[in-house]
Enzyme design. Structure first.
Site, PDB file in Angstrom:
ATOM      1  CB  CYS A   1      51.460  43.705  46.873  1.00 30.96           C
ATOM      2  SG  CYS A   1      51.275  43.830  44.941  1.00 30.96           S
TER       3      CYS A   1
ATOM      4  CG  HIS B   1      47.845  45.237  48.624  1.00 32.01           C
ATOM      5  ND1 HIS B   1      48.469  46.186  47.922  1.00 32.01           N
ATOM      6  CD2 HIS B   1      48.093  43.987  47.609  1.00 32.01           C
ATOM      7  CE1 HIS B   1      48.909  45.719  46.653  1.00 32.01           C
ATOM      8  NE2 HIS B   1      48.302  44.513  46.455  1.00 32.01           N
TER       9      HIS B   1
ATOM     10  CG  ASN C   1      47.655  46.140  43.095  1.00 31.20           C
ATOM     11  OD1 ASN C   1      48.818  46.725  43.754  1.00 31.20           O
ATOM     12  ND2 ASN C   1      47.562  44.984  43.153  1.00 31.20           N
TER      13      ASN C   1
HETATM   14  O1  UT7 Z   1      48.628  42.479  44.317  1.00 34.33           O
HETATM   15  C1  UT7 Z   1      48.252  41.261  43.876  1.00 34.33           C
HETATM   16  C2  UT7 Z   1      47.781  41.513  42.322  1.00 34.33           C
HETATM   17  N1  UT7 Z   1      46.722  40.701  41.785  1.00 34.33           N
HETATM   18  C3  UT7 Z   1      45.744  40.235  42.388  1.00 34.33           C
HETATM   19  O2  UT7 Z   1      45.290  40.777  43.436  1.00 34.33           O
HETATM   20  C4  UT7 Z   1      44.549  39.579  41.408  1.00 34.33           C
HETATM   21  C5  UT7 Z   1      43.472  39.040  42.282  1.00 34.33           C
HETATM   22  N2  UT7 Z   1      42.482  38.649  41.569  1.00 34.33           N
HETATM   23  C6  UT7 Z   1      41.467  39.400  40.982  1.00 34.33           C
HETATM   24  O3  UT7 Z   1      41.583  40.616  41.266  1.00 34.33           O
HETATM   25  C7  UT7 Z   1      40.303  38.765  39.979  1.00 34.33           C
HETATM   26  O4  UT7 Z   1      40.773  37.540  39.850  1.00 34.33           O
HETATM   27  C8  UT7 Z   1      40.417  39.541  38.418  1.00 34.33           C
HETATM   28  C9  UT7 Z   1      39.845  41.095  38.681  1.00 34.33           C
HETATM   29  C10 UT7 Z   1      41.918  39.539  37.944  1.00 34.33           C
HETATM   30  C11 UT7 Z   1      39.634  39.005  37.489  1.00 34.33           C
HETATM   31  O5  UT7 Z   1      38.294  38.734  38.317  1.00 34.33           O
HETATM   32  P1  UT7 Z   1      37.371  37.517  38.323  1.00 34.33           P
HETATM   33  O6  UT7 Z   1      36.075  37.713  38.916  1.00 34.33           O
HETATM   34  O7  UT7 Z   1      38.420  36.294  38.916  1.00 34.33           O
HETATM   35  O8  UT7 Z   1      37.272  37.047  36.624  1.00 34.33           O
HETATM   36  P2  UT7 Z   1      37.517  35.598  35.878  1.00 34.33           P
HETATM   37  O9  UT7 Z   1      38.956  35.712  35.364  1.00 34.33           O
HETATM   38  O10 UT7 Z   1      36.844  34.615  36.701  1.00 34.33           O
HETATM   39  O11 UT7 Z   1      36.513  35.930  34.628  1.00 34.33           O
HETATM   40  C12 UT7 Z   1      35.013  36.233  34.791  1.00 34.33           C
HETATM   41  C13 UT7 Z   1      34.482  36.326  33.506  1.00 34.33           C
HETATM   42  C14 UT7 Z   1      34.775  35.416  32.564  1.00 34.33           C
HETATM   43  O12 UT7 Z   1      34.072  35.408  31.487  1.00 34.33           O
HETATM   44  P3  UT7 Z   1      33.081  33.915  31.623  1.00 34.33           P
HETATM   45  O13 UT7 Z   1      33.838  32.999  31.388  1.00 34.33           O
HETATM   46  O14 UT7 Z   1      32.324  34.114  32.678  1.00 34.33           O
HETATM   47  O15 UT7 Z   1      31.836  34.073  30.490  1.00 34.33           O
HETATM   48  C15 UT7 Z   1      36.143  36.314  31.612  1.00 34.33           C
HETATM   49  O16 UT7 Z   1      36.351  35.898  30.460  1.00 34.33           O
HETATM   50  O17 UT7 Z   1      34.796  37.705  32.993  1.00 34.33           O
HETATM   51  C16 UT7 Z   1      35.671  37.685  31.951  1.00 34.33           C
HETATM   52  N3  UT7 Z   1      36.670  38.527  31.719  1.00 34.33           N
HETATM   53  C17 UT7 Z   1      36.438  39.791  31.502  1.00 34.33           C
HETATM   54  N4  UT7 Z   1      35.629  40.512  30.961  1.00 34.33           N
HETATM   55  C18 UT7 Z   1      35.779  41.931  30.918  1.00 34.33           C
HETATM   56  C19 UT7 Z   1      37.908  38.426  32.346  1.00 34.33           C
HETATM   57  N5  UT7 Z   1      38.629  39.694  32.599  1.00 34.33           N
HETATM   58  C20 UT7 Z   1      37.950  40.647  31.965  1.00 34.33           C
HETATM   59  C21 UT7 Z   1      38.052  41.730  31.759  1.00 34.33           C
HETATM   60  N6  UT7 Z   1      36.970  42.530  30.870  1.00 34.33           N
HETATM   61  N7  UT7 Z   1      39.227  42.467  31.918  1.00 34.33           N
END
Ligand code: UT7
Length: 329
Positions: free
Chosen positions: A112, A253, A283
């Site tokens: 990125c 970014h 992204n």
């Molecule tokens: O250029 C670099 C590219 N990458 C990035 O920038 C990634 C940076 N990270 C992020 O943007 C975030 O970490 C994500 C958007 C990928 C994920 O968001 P988060 O707030 O870190 O979610 P999480 O993985 O902690 O999940 C929270 C909850 C979980 O449920 P529980 O355990 O709280 O019940 C997950 O199972 O959300 C659930 N979950 C989803 N639900 C619906 C995780 N992914 C999804 C989804 N849809 N896609």
């Protein structure tokens, strides 16, 4: 000699992939995606076209905008993680499609952060007096390396690209002023495409196991991104004796709306000082910053003499900030 941006343009495909579409593909919801990422839709290039297609479209807009003939270009740098082919560089395809007959070129893969690293590289070529006009492009067809059954990744990324023309100028106080970049290979394991390179060449097994698709541990990346982007931006401001009120725009970014908001807050910037368009495109990897810059320019958000900070992070980890004084009236 200074390096100034004299034109900026972008291209995104017309086909949209909305959160509602994704609800039918993986277990997710529009509400979750918007609240956790800020993304509403992203663009998809579709089959039979590679990254060079978008790169050329963006570059042509810039040539037209700046009234520049393709054969005036000295150098083309394409930042991408999704080259048309592993070999040769996508820059060669762009060169031939633009019919830029008097230049050389190469690709930069810094995930990125690629566009910003390319901008710094180009500015250095110009400052040495070696080159006068460099086309710097950031573009990615992320849909080519996503697993649309993996909700951890497929909803975040999209396709698109942008370009700037960087030119030599003897106006002392305009253009690229400074940059601070970091890489940290301890982050490799958190965001990568494991197969298809020399370490794990393509095989039936790599295809079956989706090893040619993006793998990421989102939370790790999130934390790194916020700290790193804010710290480097503050560092470059301090080094150049600038305060938050002196910054006209931060062009960050676009990876997650919450990352952008946290970074802006840490730097102490108001909403009107930050360019955000992640809701429309997700992204686009090396594409986010030139696309955001191009839209900000179209909306007349900056004028000649304004301080702009570009801030980036990505797989690697790679990160950095580049400070420039806007040079277009
Ligand atoms: O250029 C670099 C590219 N990458 C990035 O920038 C990634 C940076 N990270 C992020 O943007 C975030 O970490 C994500 C958007 C990928 C994920 O968001 P988060 O707030 O870190 O979610 P999480 O993985 O902690 O999940 C929270 C909850 C979980 O449920 P529980 O355990 O709280 O019940 C997950 O199972 O959300 C659930 N979950 C989803 N639900 C619906 C995780 N992914 C999804 C989804 N849809 N896609």
């Amino acid at each position: 000699m200074r390096a100034i941006i004299t034109g900026v343009g972008h291209f995104v495909p017309t086909q949209k992939l909305t959160n509602k579409d994704l609800e039918k593909m993986v277990e997710t919801s529009d509400e979750w995606i918007v609240s956790r990422t800020g993304i509403k839709e992203r663009r998809i290039l579709g089959k039979d076209k590679g990254t060079s297609y978008m790169a050329v479209k963006a570059a042509k807009k810039v040539l037209k905008q700046t009234n520049t003939a393709a054969d005036e270009l000295d150098l083309i740098i394409v930042a991408t993680s999704t080259p048309d082919m592993l070999v040769p560089p996508t820059a060669t395809s762009v060169q031939s499609k633009l019919n830029a007959t008097k230049c050389w070129g190469f690709d930069i893969n810094a995930a990125c952060s690629g566009f910003v690293y390319a901008l710094a590289t180009a500015s250095t070529f110009i400052e040495t007096g070696k080159h006068k006009k460099v086309m710097v492009i950031g573009a990615d067809k992320m849909s080519a390396i996503l697993n649309y059954e993996d909700r951890n990744t497929c909803l975040i990324f999209g396709d698109g690209g942008g370009a700037v023309l960087l030119e030599a100028s003897d106006e002392d106080d305009l253009g690229v002023e400074d940059f601070i970049f970091h890489i940290d290979g301890s982050g490799m394991k958190y965001l990568n495409v494991p197969a298809g390179g020399s370490l794990m060449p393509a095989s039936h097994e790599t295809v079956d196991n989706k090893k040619h698709c993006v793998y990421q541990e989102g939370k790790r990346i999130f934390k790194y991104a916020v700290t790193e982007m804010a710290d480097i931006s503050l560092k470059i401001m301090k080094k150049n004796k600038l305060e938050n009120k002196d910054i006209k725009l931060l062009i960050p970014h676009q990876a997650n709306r919450r990352i952008i908001d946290a970074v802006s807050k840490k730097i102490g910037l108001g909403d009107d000082q930050v360019v955000i368009n992640i809701e429309k495109y997700g992204n686009t990897t090396a594409g986010t910053i030139p696309i955001a810059m191009s839209e900000a320019y179209q909306k007349k958000m900056m004028k000649k003499g304004d301080w702009i900070i570009i801030s980036t992070f990505g797989a690697g980890f790679t990160s950095g900030s580049l400070l420039l004084k806007w040079a277009i009236d």
